[in-house]
Motif scaffolding. Sequence first.
Motif, short mmCIF file in Angstrom:
data_model
loop_
_atom_site.label_atom_id
_atom_site.label_comp_id
_atom_site.label_asym_id
_atom_site.label_seq_id
_atom_site.Cartn_x
_atom_site.Cartn_y
_atom_site.Cartn_z
N HIS A 144 -1.28 101.56 61.07
CA HIS A 144 -1.05 102.43 59.92
C HIS A 144 0.23 102.10 59.17
O HIS A 144 0.27 102.17 57.94
N GLU A 145 1.32 101.72 59.87
CA GLU A 145 2.58 101.45 59.18
C GLU A 145 2.46 100.25 58.26
O GLU A 145 2.88 100.28 57.10
N GLY A 188 -13.82 102.71 52.86
CA GLY A 188 -13.78 102.63 54.32
C GLY A 188 -12.89 103.71 54.91
O GLY A 188 -13.24 104.33 55.94
N LEU A 189 -11.75 103.97 54.29
CA LEU A 189 -10.83 105.00 54.79
C LEU A 189 -11.43 106.39 54.61
O LEU A 189 -11.27 107.27 55.48
N LEU A 190 -12.11 106.62 53.49
CA LEU A 190 -12.74 107.92 53.26
C LEU A 190 -13.86 108.19 54.26
O LEU A 190 -14.09 109.34 54.65
N SER A 191 -14.55 107.16 54.70
CA SER A 191 -15.67 107.34 55.64
C SER A 191 -15.19 107.43 57.09
O SER A 191 -15.96 107.83 57.96
N GLU A 192 -13.94 107.07 57.34
CA GLU A 192 -13.41 107.10 58.70
C GLU A 192 -13.04 108.53 59.09
O GLU A 192 -12.40 109.25 58.33
N THR A 193 -13.44 108.94 60.28
CA THR A 193 -13.15 110.29 60.75
C THR A 193 -12.46 110.22 62.10
O THR A 193 -13.11 110.02 63.13
N GLU A 239 -2.94 112.17 61.81
CA GLU A 239 -1.77 112.02 60.95
C GLU A 239 -1.63 110.59 60.45
O GLU A 239 -1.36 110.36 59.27
N ARG A 240 -1.85 109.61 61.34
CA ARG A 240 -1.78 108.20 60.93
C ARG A 240 -2.84 107.89 59.88
O ARG A 240 -2.57 107.22 58.88
N HIS A 241 -4.05 108.37 60.13
CA HIS A 241 -5.15 108.09 59.20
C HIS A 241 -4.87 108.64 57.80
O HIS A 241 -5.05 107.95 56.79
N TYR A 242 -4.41 109.88 57.73
CA TYR A 242 -4.20 110.49 56.42
C TYR A 242 -3.00 109.90 55.70
O TYR A 242 -2.94 109.93 54.46
N LYS A 243 -2.04 109.35 56.41
CA LYS A 243 -0.93 108.64 55.75
C LYS A 243 -1.45 107.42 55.01
O LYS A 243 -1.06 107.16 53.87
N VAL A 244 -2.33 106.64 55.68
CA VAL A 244 -2.90 105.46 55.04
C VAL A 244 -3.80 105.87 53.88
O VAL A 244 -3.76 105.27 52.79
N LEU A 245 -4.61 106.88 54.10
CA LEU A 245 -5.52 107.35 53.04
C LEU A 245 -4.74 107.83 51.83
O LEU A 245 -5.11 107.54 50.67
N THR A 254 -9.86 121.38 55.28
CA THR A 254 -8.89 122.46 55.09
C THR A 254 -7.76 122.42 56.11
O THR A 254 -6.85 123.25 56.01
N ASP A 255 -7.79 121.47 57.05
CA ASP A 255 -6.71 121.40 58.04
C ASP A 255 -5.43 120.91 57.36
O ASP A 255 -5.47 120.16 56.39
N LEU A 256 -4.30 121.35 57.89
CA LEU A 256 -3.02 121.13 57.24
C LEU A 256 -2.71 119.65 57.03
O LEU A 256 -2.21 119.25 55.97
N VAL A 257 -3.03 118.80 58.01
CA VAL A 257 -2.65 117.39 57.94
C VAL A 257 -3.38 116.66 56.81
O VAL A 257 -2.91 115.65 56.29
N SER A 258 -4.53 117.18 56.40
CA SER A 258 -5.33 116.50 55.37
C SER A 258 -4.99 116.95 53.95
O SER A 258 -5.42 116.32 52.98
N LEU A 259 -4.23 118.02 53.79
CA LEU A 259 -4.02 118.60 52.45
C LEU A 259 -3.36 117.64 51.45
O LEU A 259 -3.77 117.60 50.28
#
Length: 296
Positions: free
Chosen positions: A129-130, A176-181, A191-197, A234-239
């Motif tokens: 992610h970094e 690809g990032l949008l489809s990754e869960t 948290e790592r995923h949403y930083k990249v997204l 709606t989870d905080l990390v994704s906002l």
Amino acid sequence: TLCEACLPERGLGDFSYEVPWLAGKPPAAASLTLPATAADQNPEALLKELLSVHTLPEAYQPALRLKLSLWCHARSMEGRREVVAISLYALCNAVRHLGPGFLHQHLQKRPGLFAELCEVLRGIQLIGHEAGVAALRATCAILDSRYGQNRTEMTQLSQMLGLSVPHGIVACALRGLLSETPPASDSAAQERHYKVLLAALDLFQITTASNHQTTAQLGHAGMILAMLELMQKTDLVSLPAVAAMLRCLELAAEVSGTTAIVLFREFHGLQAFSTRLRQEVDLLLGLDFQDRKSVV
């Protein structure tokens, strides 16, 4: 390359430092080298070892110390990814603050930079992610017209990224990032995923604003659907990513009638926005009720 350095199968190469000329005179030694097996030693000890054998002007010693430290840190895969991220963040800051002349000079020294950035973005989900965030931020800085980059260089990178086609590198990376869960039970992975997204969505905004043809990417049905699915989070990390996605949709609908038609007519975007707004109102009302209860 930058991408290869982030992959597990890539090993650490030997250390090499090219000694610059001083006052137009060649140095006593053209380069200082160390075998890869020495990377597990303390960088300061290696610096002393090199300076005991080779004469290096004091003005160049900080650069040698920095390169030794980074080389030693890169002996593991995580370390290599961090070094790649540091390099790309440094490039990003230099492009933003040193003016267009820096990028031109840097490309003369490293003519394959744009190809390396494209390679990194193709493997955005494989490099950590970094490094992924750093590559997206560096690309964003180069393509952002606010920093006054040379139009020729911006156009070259835009063409290499395929910004005018639905299946370009940026569009495929974002889809690809949008489809990754990431698993809901792993908060660190989320948290790592949403930083990249978030960084990918920021890049998409910049390229949409700079080049209206980019909205062809968003007009692609797979992209619209994936973004509308993200809006349900709606989870905080994704906002932060949800907010960035809404800005992407708003901007793309403003500059492209086709995107607006696809969004609102074919995918019932207005209904999706209304549903999300109702969720936010319900959340706010719930918070207000809890606050009143605590006061009583």
